[in-house]
Design a protein around this motif. Structure first.
Motif, PDB file in Angstrom:
ATOM      1  N   GLY A  40       3.474  -1.752  12.028  1.00 29.84           N
ATOM      2  CA  GLY A  40       3.304  -3.153  12.378  1.00 29.84           C
ATOM      3  C   GLY A  40       3.721  -3.382  13.821  1.00 29.84           C
ATOM      4  N   ARG A  56       3.723  -1.304   8.224  1.00 31.54           N
ATOM      5  CA  ARG A  56       3.174  -2.633   7.924  1.00 31.54           C
ATOM      6  C   ARG A  56       3.016  -2.889   6.436  1.00 31.54           C
ATOM      7  NH1 ARG A  56      -2.574  -2.973   6.985  1.00 31.54           N
ATOM      8  NH2 ARG A  56      -3.370  -0.863   6.791  1.00 31.54           N
ATOM      9  N   GLU A  57       3.191  -1.858   5.633  1.00 36.07           N
ATOM     10  CA  GLU A  57       3.029  -2.007   4.190  1.00 36.07           C
ATOM     11  C   GLU A  57       4.172  -1.317   3.465  1.00 36.07           C
ATOM     12  OE1 GLU A  57      -0.203   0.885   2.617  1.00 36.07           O
ATOM     13  OE2 GLU A  57      -0.714   0.495   4.710  1.00 36.07           O
TER      14      GLU A  57
END
Length: 136
Positions: A40, A56-57
């Motif tokens: 991210g 980001r996940e």
């Protein structure tokens, strides 16, 4: 939010706690390089201090025995997933060059796996880790 991709870390259940944490950290650092989309944006707090970007996940962490890791490894390679590897031999080395040499010295089906990091399409990763339990 549901992502089209998935990150999974699989660590051998019989490792010492410090080894599990060490393997997980190393594998996560490898996954960070799987794609430009893995990470991210950098963080900033309300005081203006800057922090490094994170994945980001979510990262799902699984436990497996040696056979489960070997099966997961074969599945990951057959599906062409971005895969990070950590072997038992790497516990005895002290640097990246020796780690790479330790892995290169052993054929894929003979690696003594301590853990794997996987990144790829959600469905492919799900099929690869099928049967494994989340680390508890």
């Amino acid at each position: 939010m549901r992502f089209d991709t998935k990150i999974a870390v699989v660590v051998r259940a019989d490792l010492a706690d410090w080894q599990k944490l060490n393997v997980t950290a190393f594998l996560a650092s490898g996954i960070a390089h799987a794609s430009d989309e893995v990470m991210g944006e950098p963080y900033e707090d309300g005081s203006g201090n800057l922090y490094l970007a994170l994945a980001r996940e979510p990262v799902l962490c699984f436990a497996a025995d040696a056979d489960g890791l070997a099966t997961t490894h074969r599945r990951a390679l057959s599906r062409g997933l971005a895969t990070a590897v950590y072997t038992d031999e790497m516990f005895a080395t002290g640097n990246d060059a020796d780690n790479r040499a330790a892995v290169r010295a052993v054929e894929a089906d003979k690696l003594t796996l301590a853990g794997l990091g996987l990144y790829g399409p959600r469905n492919a990763v799900d099929r690869t880790v099928k049967g494994l339990k989340l680390h508890g």
